[in-house]
Design a protein around this motif. Sequence first.
Motif, PDB file in Angstrom:
ATOM      1  N   ILE A  66      -5.168  11.141  -0.234  1.00 37.84           N
ATOM      2  CA  ILE A  66      -5.941  10.863  -1.418  1.00 37.84           C
ATOM      3  C   ILE A  66      -4.381  10.687  -2.209  1.00 37.84           C
ATOM      4  CG2 ILE A  66      -6.975   9.721  -2.788  1.00 37.84           C
ATOM      5  CD1 ILE A  66      -9.281  10.580   0.063  1.00 37.84           C
ATOM      6  N   VAL A  67      -4.307  12.160  -2.836  1.00 37.65           N
ATOM      7  CA  VAL A  67      -3.680  12.670  -4.044  1.00 37.65           C
ATOM      8  C   VAL A  67      -1.924  12.010  -3.692  1.00 37.65           C
ATOM      9  CG1 VAL A  67      -3.571  14.470  -5.828  1.00 37.65           C
ATOM     10  CG2 VAL A  67      -5.513  14.526  -5.425  1.00 37.65           C
ATOM     11  N   TRP A  68      -1.917  12.946  -2.855  1.00 41.56           N
ATOM     12  CA  TRP A  68      -0.397  12.785  -2.822  1.00 41.56           C
ATOM     13  C   TRP A  68      -0.499  11.143  -2.936  1.00 41.56           C
ATOM     14  CZ3 TRP A  68       3.781  15.684  -2.482  1.00 41.56           C
ATOM     15  CH2 TRP A  68       5.490  14.767  -2.082  1.00 41.56           C
ATOM     16  N   THR A  69      -1.114  10.128  -1.576  1.00 32.64           N
ATOM     17  CA  THR A  69      -0.847   8.964  -1.618  1.00 32.64           C
ATOM     18  C   THR A  69      -0.543   7.878  -3.091  1.00 32.64           C
ATOM     19  OG1 THR A  69      -1.227   8.937   0.226  1.00 32.64           O
ATOM     20  CG2 THR A  69      -1.252   6.611  -0.882  1.00 32.64           C
ATOM     21  N   ALA A  70      -1.551   8.467  -4.053  1.00 34.67           N
ATOM     22  CA  ALA A  70      -1.816   8.177  -5.112  1.00 34.67           C
ATOM     23  C   ALA A  70      -0.448   8.310  -6.126  1.00 34.67           C
ATOM     24  CB  ALA A  70      -2.684   8.478  -5.532  1.00 34.67           C
ATOM     25  N   TYR A  71      -0.353   9.550  -6.366  1.00 36.24           N
ATOM     26  CA  TYR A  71       0.398   9.839  -6.769  1.00 36.24           C
ATOM     27  C   TYR A  71       2.021   9.394  -6.791  1.00 36.24           C
ATOM     28  CZ  TYR A  71      -1.909  12.139 -10.457  1.00 36.24           C
ATOM     29  OH  TYR A  71      -3.143  12.675 -11.331  1.00 36.24           O
ATOM     30  N   CYS A  72       2.086   9.830  -5.566  1.00 37.53           N
ATOM     31  CA  CYS A  72       3.351   8.925  -5.039  1.00 37.53           C
ATOM     32  C   CYS A  72       3.561   7.223  -5.371  1.00 37.53           C
ATOM     33  CB  CYS A  72       3.960   9.303  -3.317  1.00 37.53           C
ATOM     34  SG  CYS A  72       4.538  10.442  -2.928  1.00 37.53           S
ATOM     35  N   SER A  73       2.678   6.411  -5.251  1.00 37.50           N
ATOM     36  CA  SER A  73       2.284   5.151  -5.405  1.00 37.50           C
ATOM     37  C   SER A  73       3.042   5.285  -6.729  1.00 37.50           C
ATOM     38  CB  SER A  73       1.072   4.285  -5.253  1.00 37.50           C
ATOM     39  OG  SER A  73       0.774   4.642  -4.054  1.00 37.50           O
ATOM     40  N   LEU A  74       2.497   5.743  -8.275  1.00 39.85           N
ATOM     41  CA  LEU A  74       2.589   5.687  -9.609  1.00 39.85           C
ATOM     42  C   LEU A  74       3.700   6.054  -9.363  1.00 39.85           C
ATOM     43  CD1 LEU A  74      -0.680   7.845 -10.792  1.00 39.85           C
ATOM     44  CD2 LEU A  74       0.268   5.526 -11.222  1.00 39.85           C
ATOM     45  N   PHE A  75       4.359   7.092  -8.573  1.00 37.90           N
ATOM     46  CA  PHE A  75       5.664   7.587  -8.788  1.00 37.90           C
ATOM     47  C   PHE A  75       6.250   6.735  -8.571  1.00 37.90           C
ATOM     48  CE2 PHE A  75      10.034   9.082  -7.226  1.00 37.90           C
ATOM     49  CZ  PHE A  75      10.245   9.071  -7.931  1.00 37.90           C
ATOM     50  N   ALA A  76       6.673   5.633  -7.915  1.00 36.05           N
ATOM     51  CA  ALA A  76       7.188   4.313  -7.667  1.00 36.05           C
ATOM     52  C   ALA A  76       7.713   3.774  -8.839  1.00 36.05           C
ATOM     53  CB  ALA A  76       6.279   4.187  -5.847  1.00 36.05           C
ATOM     54  N   ALA A  77       5.470   3.182  -9.240  1.00 33.63           N
ATOM     55  CA  ALA A  77       5.951   2.288 -10.359  1.00 33.63           C
ATOM     56  C   ALA A  77       6.609   3.039 -11.980  1.00 33.63           C
ATOM     57  CB  ALA A  77       4.748   1.914 -10.821  1.00 33.63           C
ATOM     58  N   MET A  78       6.907   3.727 -12.151  1.00 36.18           N
ATOM     59  CA  MET A  78       6.710   4.995 -13.247  1.00 36.18           C
ATOM     60  C   MET A  78       8.181   5.135 -13.145  1.00 36.18           C
ATOM     61  SD  MET A  78       4.059   7.313 -14.445  1.00 36.18           S
ATOM     62  CE  MET A  78       2.462   6.941 -14.627  1.00 36.18           C
ATOM     63  N   TRP A  79       8.504   4.903 -11.636  1.00 34.45           N
ATOM     64  CA  TRP A  79      10.240   5.364 -11.689  1.00 34.45           C
ATOM     65  C   TRP A  79      11.186   4.297 -12.055  1.00 34.45           C
ATOM     66  CZ3 TRP A  79      12.983   3.933  -7.451  1.00 34.45           C
ATOM     67  CH2 TRP A  79      14.819   4.271  -7.265  1.00 34.45           C
ATOM     68  N   LEU A  80      10.637   3.463 -11.516  1.00 37.10           N
ATOM     69  CA  LEU A  80      11.469   1.790 -11.974  1.00 37.10           C
ATOM     70  C   LEU A  80      10.925   1.053 -12.642  1.00 37.10           C
ATOM     71  CD1 LEU A  80      10.063  -0.210  -8.548  1.00 37.10           C
ATOM     72  CD2 LEU A  80      11.713   0.609  -8.664  1.00 37.10           C
ATOM     73  N   ASN A  81      10.149   1.801 -13.675  1.00 33.63           N
ATOM     74  CA  ASN A  81      10.236   0.955 -14.803  1.00 33.63           C
ATOM     75  C   ASN A  81      10.400   1.779 -15.915  1.00 33.63           C
ATOM     76  OD1 ASN A  81       8.914  -1.032 -16.787  1.00 33.63           O
ATOM     77  ND2 ASN A  81       6.666  -0.222 -16.524  1.00 33.63           N
ATOM     78  N   ALA A  82      10.921   3.401 -15.829  1.00 33.76           N
ATOM     79  CA  ALA A  82      10.643   4.417 -16.717  1.00 33.76           C
ATOM     80  C   ALA A  82      12.687   3.835 -16.719  1.00 33.76           C
ATOM     81  CB  ALA A  82      10.952   5.577 -16.077  1.00 33.76           C
ATOM     82  N   ARG A  83      13.400   3.187 -15.711  1.00 34.77           N
ATOM     83  CA  ARG A  83      14.783   3.298 -15.692  1.00 34.77           C
ATOM     84  C   ARG A  83      16.091   2.215 -16.354  1.00 34.77           C
ATOM     85  NH1 ARG A  83      17.877   3.814 -10.888  1.00 34.77           N
ATOM     86  NH2 ARG A  83      19.220   2.188 -11.593  1.00 34.77           N
TER      87      ARG A  83
END
Length: 499
Positions: A66-83
């Motif tokens: 659960i933690v891995w899925t949540a943080y991977c989802s966050l990473f995807a959104a933050m990586w895209l928005n951080a660009r």
Amino acid sequence: MLDTTQPLRDPLLWNPDIAPLPRQKRDWTWVTLAAVWMGMVHNVVAYEAAAGLMAVGFSALQCLLIVWTAYCSLFAAMWLNARAGTEWGIPFCVLIRAAFGPRGAVIPVAIRAVVAIFWFSVQSYAASEALNAILASLWPAWNSLHLPGGGASLGLWLSMALIWGLHALVAAHGMHRIRNFELVAGPLVLVVAGAASLWAIRICHGTGPLFSIPSTVHGADLALKGGAAITSIIGIWASFAVNIPDLSRFVRSQRDQAIGQLIGLPVTAIIFTPMSILITSATIVTFGKPMWNPVEILTQIHSTPLTLVGGITIIIAALSVNVAGNIVPAAYDLLSLFPRRLDFDRAGIAVILLGLLAAPWMWFDHPQTVFALLGILSAVLAPITGIMLADYYLVRRQTLDLSQLYTFSGLYAGRHGWRPSALAATALTLLLILPPTLLPAGTFPGQDAINAVSWFLGIITGGSLYTALNRSPKATTPGHDARETNGLSLVNPARTRNR
């Protein structure tokens, strides 16, 4: 330095601290960003998250998934928005003007500021209680300190003064001091947690009892509760998915921001979560009951050296998450709202003072109310995240005219400074995802399912509606003909309608 004589630049929208950062000043590496995220992920809320998951009935392995899925989802959104922050050197409060317009941007900026200040207030008060408990364990007379004429604890007020003062000390003198602090704080917390985990393995002669407890959640219930658990963990950082450009604008390359966030978010989280389960397993063996609150563990050990090391680590962890995760974004938000009155240092002090005025001691005794309110605010920010991503990648095609982000007229002005497409997409999405959150459970069929995926639903719906409202046969995609002019990176603007 930007040329302040440019006629396009409106003083109500421009401030040196929110101006585009020149490339030569973007000196954060992946190590810097990873350290910042380490300092934020290693906090009491994240530590205790596994407790809530296991209390629901998940096994230790399911907790990790659960933690891995949540943080991977966050990473995807933050990586895209951080660009966008890394590419153009602008913070969230400026980037959001492209989607909402210079006046419409006030709404998401104000919401994000409220979330950051409120989180700062609550977490600072939690750190104050931790410091108060630690001082009481070291000096028993500390608990006997009371204000004259009343029962209020003088020790707690003194602890609050120390914690608030430490925040002001770290936040002073801008991002340079914050960066240096995070470079030490993030790895330090991980090292101490690792040492505590080794102690736990020695006490338990292995992984401990919690890792042997089977799951009690199965079938459809597993999918529903698993989705809700993933959304809950995402909710801790959902607001940061919006304003990640506040940090990524300092990173020197897209590669650095991607690697830094990958190591700092999912990788660190998946390492930190089993540590918390291991340490809690050791408390079952040592004290006969599980203790998920690290402060409670310190007070039960009765070892002055361990109390000092553990207590200092907890305080550093609280400072780390609060400074980078709450003070920085809220300071930029206040800067954009009052650019002629504030600079970054003054805005940071304003955040700290506003956090005190929020009276966290009144909220802290009602944690369900706190997290219900923060859950609602996170749901409100979900469509904003989706709109930002859709605007930058689908509508603007990763191309911006920075000079026009600092004016009330031109490409991003919309109608009198408001872009109706963003406002409409936000309102329609909130009509879908907010009622299930606000209404009592069981009010209508499918309510639990919507709540379980509200963050994902908010991003997808908000982004899709915004993209649909901005479709135009006249829209064109400009080439990436960027050039440095007076500190601004200019391109030929996209000729999309100001909807």
